[in-house]
Design a protein around this motif. Structure first.
Motif, mmCIF file in Angstrom:
data_model
loop_
_atom_site.group_PDB
_atom_site.id
_atom_site.type_symbol
_atom_site.label_atom_id
_atom_site.label_comp_id
_atom_site.label_asym_id
_atom_site.label_seq_id
_atom_site.Cartn_x
_atom_site.Cartn_y
_atom_site.Cartn_z
ATOM 1 N N ASP A 154 0.804 -1.226 0.000
ATOM 2 C CA ASP A 154 0.000 0.000 0.000
ATOM 3 C C ASP A 154 0.838 1.279 0.000
ATOM 4 O O ASP A 154 0.278 2.373 -0.020
ATOM 5 N N GLN A 155 2.139 1.156 0.008
ATOM 6 C CA GLN A 155 2.979 2.348 -0.020
ATOM 7 C C GLN A 155 2.874 3.009 -1.396
ATOM 8 O O GLN A 155 2.439 2.381 -2.370
ATOM 9 N N PRO A 156 3.235 4.273 -1.510
ATOM 10 C CA PRO A 156 3.170 4.941 -2.815
ATOM 11 C C PRO A 156 3.919 4.162 -3.888
ATOM 12 O O PRO A 156 4.975 3.580 -3.633
ATOM 13 N N LYS A 157 3.353 4.153 -5.068
ATOM 14 C CA LYS A 157 3.916 3.361 -6.158
ATOM 15 C C LYS A 157 5.354 3.759 -6.473
ATOM 16 O O LYS A 157 6.180 2.913 -6.863
ATOM 17 N N ARG A 158 5.679 4.998 -6.291
ATOM 18 C CA ARG A 158 7.028 5.469 -6.599
ATOM 19 C C ARG A 158 8.086 4.829 -5.692
ATOM 20 O O ARG A 158 9.285 4.833 -6.024
ATOM 21 N N ARG A 159 7.637 4.288 -4.564
ATOM 22 C CA ARG A 159 8.583 3.664 -3.646
ATOM 23 C C ARG A 159 8.726 2.166 -3.897
ATOM 24 O O ARG A 159 9.597 1.520 -3.306
ATOM 25 N N GLY A 163 9.354 -1.203 -12.343
ATOM 26 C CA GLY A 163 8.748 -2.298 -13.091
ATOM 27 C C GLY A 163 8.084 -3.335 -12.204
ATOM 28 O O GLY A 163 7.959 -4.512 -12.596
ATOM 29 N N PHE A 164 7.629 -2.919 -11.012
ATOM 30 C CA PHE A 164 7.004 -3.871 -10.084
ATOM 31 C C PHE A 164 5.787 -4.536 -10.717
ATOM 32 O O PHE A 164 4.923 -3.879 -11.287
ATOM 33 N N TYR A 184 6.659 -11.503 -6.721
ATOM 34 C CA TYR A 184 6.558 -10.400 -7.676
ATOM 35 C C TYR A 184 7.791 -10.366 -8.581
ATOM 36 O O TYR A 184 8.826 -11.006 -8.291
ATOM 37 N N LEU A 185 7.675 -9.591 -9.645
ATOM 38 C CA LEU A 185 8.777 -9.321 -10.560
ATOM 39 C C LEU A 185 9.152 -7.852 -10.470
ATOM 40 O O LEU A 185 8.313 -7.013 -10.124
ATOM 41 N N ALA A 186 10.407 -7.545 -10.754
ATOM 42 C CA ALA A 186 10.868 -6.153 -10.797
ATOM 43 C C ALA A 186 11.905 -6.036 -11.899
ATOM 44 O O ALA A 186 12.759 -6.922 -12.067
ATOM 45 N N ASP A 187 11.814 -4.951 -12.651
ATOM 46 C CA ASP A 187 12.784 -4.735 -13.721
ATOM 47 C C ASP A 187 14.188 -4.497 -13.166
ATOM 48 O O ASP A 187 15.187 -4.907 -13.769
ATOM 49 N N SER A 188 14.252 -3.830 -12.047
ATOM 50 C CA SER A 188 15.550 -3.552 -11.415
ATOM 51 C C SER A 188 15.340 -3.331 -9.926
ATOM 52 O O SER A 188 14.233 -3.026 -9.473
ATOM 53 N N LEU A 189 16.415 -3.504 -9.169
ATOM 54 C CA LEU A 189 16.400 -3.295 -7.724
ATOM 55 C C LEU A 189 17.540 -2.353 -7.364
ATOM 56 O O LEU A 189 18.642 -2.442 -7.918
ATOM 57 N N LYS A 190 17.267 -1.453 -6.445
ATOM 58 C CA LYS A 190 18.259 -0.461 -6.056
ATOM 59 C C LYS A 190 19.528 -1.134 -5.542
ATOM 60 O O LYS A 190 19.482 -2.062 -4.718
ATOM 61 N N ASP A 191 20.668 -0.664 -6.033
ATOM 62 C CA ASP A 191 21.993 -1.123 -5.612
ATOM 63 C C ASP A 191 22.270 -2.582 -5.958
ATOM 64 O O ASP A 191 23.209 -3.183 -5.403
ATOM 65 N N GLU A 192 21.468 -3.167 -6.840
ATOM 66 C CA GLU A 192 21.697 -4.544 -7.265
ATOM 67 C C GLU A 192 22.121 -4.558 -8.738
ATOM 68 O O GLU A 192 21.825 -3.624 -9.494
ATOM 69 N N PRO A 193 22.826 -5.612 -9.171
ATOM 70 C CA PRO A 193 23.300 -5.649 -10.560
ATOM 71 C C PRO A 193 22.155 -5.728 -11.567
ATOM 72 O O PRO A 193 21.045 -6.174 -11.238
ATOM 73 N N ASP A 194 22.437 -5.297 -12.783
ATOM 74 C CA ASP A 194 21.445 -5.331 -13.858
ATOM 75 C C ASP A 194 21.497 -6.703 -14.522
ATOM 76 O O ASP A 194 22.366 -6.985 -15.348
ATOM 77 N N TYR A 199 13.125 -12.003 -10.024
ATOM 78 C CA TYR A 199 12.013 -12.735 -9.419
ATOM 79 C C TYR A 199 12.238 -12.730 -7.914
ATOM 80 O O TYR A 199 13.324 -13.087 -7.430
ATOM 81 N N VAL A 200 11.192 -12.311 -7.176
ATOM 82 C CA VAL A 200 11.329 -12.134 -5.731
ATOM 83 C C VAL A 200 10.242 -12.912 -5.006
ATOM 84 O O VAL A 200 9.063 -12.864 -5.383
ATOM 85 N N ILE A 201 10.654 -13.632 -3.952
ATOM 86 C CA ILE A 201 9.714 -14.281 -3.020
ATOM 87 C C ILE A 201 9.917 -13.622 -1.663
ATOM 88 O O ILE A 201 11.021 -13.649 -1.104
#
Length: 251
Positions: A154-159, A163-164, A184-194, A199-201
């Motif tokens: 429920d946090q703001p989408k910008r946070r 690509g969530f 969920y899936l994410a296009d990128s994660l902060k401070d993580e490699p590209d 894929y996140v559980i």
């Protein structure tokens, strides 16, 4: 005054009486000195024995038979410390984290780091050699795992991650205790490699100590999701909170 000589069993003459009287006086003095000397010796012996007895009583009991050893407190380390080999699946090892968690990780030489947490101890991150896989553990503040995930969603989408894409949110008990899981899936994660889509559980659950914890697994979606599933399943099965003694899970 006549004196009866008890040794000779006869009355002594005047000269003898005087001689006997002198001898008796001398013997009396000697006896008095001897008696006082004996008393002094006995007093010294008594004091010496008393001091020895008190000293013996105050001696500490032998401790050679004690087996309990006080262990030093663990301090956070930069790398995980594996425990003795036991029952984890092939390719995994058990790890006793510096914050007290028991975990199971792939035996590929994962490294450990921490990050600030809003609640509880620091967030702990374990990463493989190239950072393409990650296992995260931390404490949960909300009343339940499901509520905690709802708050995060429920946090703001910008946070939310770039690509969530929410895949699934489910409730499921873990070891008979309440738990909730978000995929969920994410296009990128902060401070993580590209590495392309992640894929996140994210599993949040109550543990045996009545506290709530989160385990999150991250990996590349491109190579399938079975490796993340296996990592989460093993992590949940072998997780044990700080200051608890947990049996090894059955096969």
């Amino acid at each position: 005054m006549r004196i009866f000589d008890a040794d000779r069993q006869e009355w002594a003459s005047h000269e003898q009486e005087q001689r006997i009287a002198e001898l008796h006086d001398r013997d009396a003095v000697r006896q008095d000195k001897a008696l006082r000397g004996a008393v002094s010796v006995l007093a010294v012996c008594a004091l010496a024995f008393g001091g020895w007895a008190l000293g013996w009583k105050d001696e500490p009991e032998p401790t050679g038979y004690l087996t309990a050893v006080e262990q030093p407190e663990a301090s956070p380390e930069d790398t995980p410390s594996p425990s003795a080999p036991g029952g984890p699946p092939d390719g995994y090892e058990t790890v006793q984290d510096a914050f007290g968690y028991r975990l199971a990780l792939p035996d590929e030489g994962w490294t450990r780091s921490t990050a600030d947490a809003v609640y509880g101890p620091d967030i702990v991150n374990y990463r493989n050699f190239d950072g393409s896989r990650r296992l995260q553990v931390y404490k949960v503040q909300e009343p339940s795992g499901y509520e905690s995930l709802q708050v995060w969603l429920d946090q703001p989408k910008r946070r939310l991650p770039d690509g969530f894409d929410r895949l699934d949110l489910t409730r499921a008990d873990v070891g008979g205790l309440p738990s909730a899981r978000l995929d969920y899936l994410a296009d990128s994660l902060k401070d993580e490699p590209d590495i392309g889509p992640w894929y996140v559980i994210d599993q949040r659950f109550e543990s045996v100590d009545g506290e709530l914890y989160a385990l999150a697994v991250y990996g590349a979606d491109a190579d399938g999701r079975s490796d993340e599933e296996a990592l989460m399943e093993t992590a949940l099965a072998w997780f044990c909170p700080p200051e608890e003694i947990c049996p090894e899970p059955a096969d």
